[in-house]
Design a protein around this motif. Structure first.
Motif, mmCIF file in Angstrom:
data_model
loop_
_atom_site.group_PDB
_atom_site.id
_atom_site.type_symbol
_atom_site.label_atom_id
_atom_site.label_comp_id
_atom_site.label_asym_id
_atom_site.label_seq_id
_atom_site.Cartn_x
_atom_site.Cartn_y
_atom_site.Cartn_z
ATOM 1 N N TRP A 1 -5.913 -0.947 -4.464
ATOM 2 C CA TRP A 1 -4.963 -2.045 -4.339
ATOM 3 C C TRP A 1 -5.691 -3.372 -4.103
ATOM 4 C CZ3 TRP A 1 -3.763 -5.306 -0.224
ATOM 5 C CH2 TRP A 1 -2.648 -6.114 -0.430
ATOM 6 N N MET A 2 -6.727 -3.355 -3.259
ATOM 7 C CA MET A 2 -7.503 -4.569 -3.003
ATOM 8 C C MET A 2 -8.184 -5.066 -4.277
ATOM 9 S SD MET A 2 -7.184 -5.587 0.126
ATOM 10 C CE MET A 2 -8.591 -6.638 0.389
ATOM 11 N N LEU A 3 -8.756 -4.152 -5.048
ATOM 12 C CA LEU A 3 -9.404 -4.514 -6.307
ATOM 13 C C LEU A 3 -8.390 -5.130 -7.270
ATOM 14 C CD1 LEU A 3 -11.960 -4.445 -8.096
ATOM 15 C CD2 LEU A 3 -11.233 -2.163 -8.829
ATOM 16 N N MET A 4 -7.242 -4.490 -7.394
ATOM 17 C CA MET A 4 -6.197 -5.006 -8.281
ATOM 18 C C MET A 4 -5.698 -6.370 -7.797
ATOM 19 S SD MET A 4 -2.794 -3.024 -9.588
ATOM 20 C CE MET A 4 -1.933 -3.192 -8.039
ATOM 21 N N SER A 5 -5.573 -6.513 -6.502
ATOM 22 C CA SER A 5 -5.109 -7.773 -5.931
ATOM 23 C C SER A 5 -6.109 -8.898 -6.218
ATOM 24 C CB SER A 5 -4.919 -7.600 -4.426
ATOM 25 O OG SER A 5 -4.487 -8.783 -3.836
ATOM 26 N N ARG A 6 -7.391 -8.606 -6.082
ATOM 27 C CA ARG A 6 -8.419 -9.616 -6.378
ATOM 28 C C ARG A 6 -8.410 -9.999 -7.856
ATOM 29 N NH1 ARG A 6 -12.378 -6.241 -3.068
ATOM 30 N NH2 ARG A 6 -11.961 -6.956 -0.971
ATOM 31 N N VAL B 1 0.838 -1.197 0.000
ATOM 32 C CA VAL B 1 0.000 0.000 0.000
ATOM 33 C C VAL B 1 0.875 1.251 0.000
ATOM 34 C CG1 VAL B 1 -1.646 1.337 1.384
ATOM 35 C CG2 VAL B 1 -2.039 -1.089 0.991
ATOM 36 N N ILE B 2 1.948 1.250 0.774
ATOM 37 C CA ILE B 2 2.874 2.394 0.783
ATOM 38 C C ILE B 2 3.460 2.601 -0.616
ATOM 39 C CG2 ILE B 2 5.110 3.213 1.627
ATOM 40 C CD1 ILE B 2 2.926 3.629 3.659
ATOM 41 N N LYS B 3 3.858 1.527 -1.282
ATOM 42 C CA LYS B 3 4.381 1.641 -2.653
ATOM 43 C C LYS B 3 3.326 2.210 -3.592
ATOM 44 C CE LYS B 3 7.808 -2.037 -2.428
ATOM 45 N NZ LYS B 3 8.189 -3.378 -2.875
ATOM 46 N N ALA B 4 2.083 1.776 -3.412
ATOM 47 C CA ALA B 4 0.995 2.282 -4.260
ATOM 48 C C ALA B 4 0.756 3.776 -4.020
ATOM 49 C CB ALA B 4 -0.283 1.486 -4.004
ATOM 50 N N ILE B 5 0.864 4.204 -2.763
ATOM 51 C CA ILE B 5 0.704 5.631 -2.450
ATOM 52 C C ILE B 5 1.816 6.442 -3.109
ATOM 53 C CG2 ILE B 5 0.836 7.343 -0.584
ATOM 54 C CD1 ILE B 5 -0.534 5.221 1.210
ATOM 55 N N LEU B 6 3.038 5.968 -2.990
ATOM 56 C CA LEU B 6 4.170 6.673 -3.607
ATOM 57 C C LEU B 6 4.036 6.725 -5.120
ATOM 58 C CD1 LEU B 6 7.083 5.320 -1.401
ATOM 59 C CD2 LEU B 6 6.024 7.580 -1.306
ATOM 60 N N THR B 7 3.588 5.637 -5.705
ATOM 61 C CA THR B 7 3.377 5.609 -7.155
ATOM 62 C C THR B 7 2.315 6.627 -7.555
ATOM 63 O OG1 THR B 7 3.994 3.281 -7.244
ATOM 64 C CG2 THR B 7 2.734 4.140 -9.108
#
Length: 133
Positions: free
Chosen positions: A119-124, A83-89
């Protein structure tokens, strides 16, 4: 007219700029501002807007808020890191969102909530693809 009369040059002297009379200083400031605006309107030569600079403390506090919000939402280490990586991206792709947090337009919690949901949607979706294979 200003170049011919050299009025602006005269008003730039310290005698006028640092006059003890507030009314004189204010009038000179108004005149110079008006002249600059007219010049810019005629030439189309507008200065670039000044970039806002944030203090180290403000940046550190915002980063701490983001980390706290992320950890509260996703306490497990692997998910937290992702999630931290996704926020930075997201901030790299849309820097105005980071500025929005710094200026108080958006809370850290709301950004983390949105990024976590994405992120949860992408993960699913990734899990569904793996199951099909």
């Amino acid at each position: 007219v200003l170049k011919e009369t050299k009025v602006a040059l005269e008003l730039n002297h310290e005698f006028w700029r640092k006059s003890p009379e507030t009314a004189v200083r204010n009038y000179i400031t108004e005149l110079v501002t008006e002249w600059k605006n007219k010049f810019r309107a005629e030439t189309g030569n507008y200065p670039e807007p000044k970039k806002k600079v944030y203090s180290q403390r403000a940046l550190k506090n915002t980063a701490t808020d983001l980390e706290g919000a992320a950890y509260n939402r996703v306490p497990r280490l692997l998910e937290y890191q992702q999630v931290i990586k996704a926020i930075l991206t997201r901030f790299l792709e849309a820097p105005k969102q980071a500025v929005g947090i710094m200026e108080g337009g958006r809370s850290s919690e709301s950004v983390v909530k949105d990024v976590h949901a994405e992120w949860m949607l992408m993960s699913r979706q990734m899990q569904a693809k793996r199951q099909r294979i």
